[in-house]
Design an enzyme around this catalytic site. Structure first.
Site, PDB file in Angstrom:
ATOM      1  N   HIS A 102       4.552 -27.650 -16.463  1.00  0.00           N
ATOM      2  CA  HIS A 102       4.907 -29.001 -16.904  1.00  0.00           C
ATOM      3  C   HIS A 102       6.424 -29.161 -16.907  1.00  0.00           C
ATOM      4  CE1 HIS A 102       0.781 -29.192 -18.209  1.00  0.00           C
ATOM      5  NE2 HIS A 102       0.960 -28.173 -19.021  1.00  0.00           N
ATOM      6  N   GLU A 119       3.716 -27.197 -24.903  1.00  0.00           N
ATOM      7  CA  GLU A 119       2.418 -27.082 -25.543  1.00  0.00           C
ATOM      8  C   GLU A 119       2.250 -25.742 -26.243  1.00  0.00           C
ATOM      9  OE1 GLU A 119       0.184 -27.917 -22.005  1.00  0.00           O
ATOM     10  OE2 GLU A 119      -0.372 -25.825 -21.707  1.00  0.00           O
ATOM     11  N   HIS A 177       1.613 -21.314 -16.125  1.00  0.00           N
ATOM     12  CA  HIS A 177       0.544 -20.867 -17.023  1.00  0.00           C
ATOM     13  C   HIS A 177      -0.833 -21.266 -16.529  1.00  0.00           C
ATOM     14  CE1 HIS A 177       1.613 -24.961 -18.315  1.00  0.00           C
ATOM     15  NE2 HIS A 177       0.368 -25.069 -18.713  1.00  0.00           N
ATOM     16  N   ARG A 197       0.276 -29.021 -10.456  1.00  0.00           N
ATOM     17  CA  ARG A 197      -0.656 -27.945 -10.121  1.00  0.00           C
ATOM     18  C   ARG A 197      -0.071 -27.128  -8.976  1.00  0.00           C
ATOM     19  NH1 ARG A 197      -5.414 -30.863  -8.956  1.00  0.00           N
ATOM     20  NH2 ARG A 197      -5.775 -31.155 -11.171  1.00  0.00           N
TER      21      ARG A 197
HETATM   22 ZN    ZN Z   1      -0.570 -26.859 -19.540  1.00  0.00          ZN
END
Ligand code: ZN
Length: 317
Positions: A102, A119, A177, A197
């Protein structure tokens, strides 16, 4: 008057999902492959609707409009205005998720996307020997990574770490991740869905085509050479600091009996109840919270008491 709010979960079906959210939390979920339960969300692609008390049926955005600072808190409004700052989910990785990264807020805004995303993962349950991907292997350079993408050897560049229940992992923007199979996670994140992605394990989507990749943007934002963090483990303490950050703060609380708290107007508090059934008592009533339930404590609630035996995740701004 405001009170501890519970919301209807918003379920998402994705190819890698399964049945663990319904099994673990004894819930009826609508899909064969329920991948995510959005517990608290205020977005075009997922809106929480109140499930208890006089405000039942109202959307979170309606309640923010009506109550503003009384719900969100003065500090939260100072930082984010009337925008709800968090997105809170359970994720059932029955199969491995795509490898992703991200952006931070600055990059997301530069490219015309919504916010960036930091996150935190808290492992609610995991099969023995469960692993996930947390960063790149040590010393992988941008050039090496680009060659790996070209040669289809991305998997060789990824840092795989073992995890067990109650571990937590902070995933700052820029960290590559992926959750791998056999893990049920509670995820607390910035209110954003901006995801690049990188690699999807050669898998095909529902339509029989590979899902879209976003390699160029990913290369812009990946933090190459960053120091690799380790998952944080259960310390055995009754109350454990999981995260302090500019985005959100998280504690884990092992509740045994009564715990008094005071919502003094500065920030909302989100309570995720991960194990036993508990009751929240406040001036004006009681709100039961079953295993798996999430409650939003309004910033202006005042004194309240948590009572029961359980493990809780408490998040605030
Ligand atoms: Zn994520």
């Amino acid at each position: 008057m405001l009170y501890p709010l519970k919301f209807r979960p918003v379920y998402k079906e994705i190819i890698w999902g399964g049945k663990n959210i319904s099994k673990y939390f004894d819930r009826k979920t609508p899909y064969e492959k329920t991948a995510e339960s959005w517990e608290l969300c205020c977005r075009p692609d997922g809106m929480s609707v109140v499930d208890n008390g006089p405000l039942a049926g109202s959307s979170l955005s309606d309640i923010i409009e009506q109550y503003g600072e009384k719900l969100l808190g003065t500090e939260c409004v100072k930082k984010y205005g009337s925008r709800f700052p968090l997105l809170i989910k359970y994720i059932d990785a029955n199969d491995r998720l795509s490898v992703q990264v991200h952006p931070d807020d600055a990059y997301a805004r530069k490219t015309g996307e919504e916010n960036g995303k930091n996150e935190l993962w808290y492992i609610v349950d995991a099969k023995p020997g469960a692993k996930l991907i947390y960063g790149l292997k040590k010393d992988i350079t941008k050039d090496e990574f680009i060659s790996a993408v070209k040669n289809g050897t991305v998997a060789d560049t990824l840092r795989v770490v073992p995890v067990k229940p109650h571990d937590s992992l902070f995933i700052p923007a820029g960290t590559v991740h992926a959750i791998l199979d056999g893990i049920l996670i509670a995820e607390i994140q910035q209110n954003s869905n901006t995801t690049y992605r990188i690699y999807d394990w050669g898998r095909l989507g529902k339509d029989g085509k590979p899902r879209e990749l976003h390699i160029d943007k990913a290369l812009d934002v990946i933090n190459f050479g960053g120091a690799a963090a380790e998952p944080q483990q259960d310390s055995g303490e009754t109350q454990r600091e999981i995260l302090r950050s500019e985005f959100f703060n998280i504690d884990e609380v092992k509740l045994s009996g009564k715990l008094e708290r005071n919502a003094e107007g500065k920030t909302l508090m989100v309570i995720m109840n991960l194990s036993g059934d508990i009751v929240i008592s406040y001036d004006g009533g009681e709100t039961p919270l079953k295993k798996g339930d999430t409650a939003l404590i309004p910033a202006s609630l005042g004194k309240y008491t948590l009572n029961g035996q359980s493990r809780l995740l408490m998040s605030w701004i």
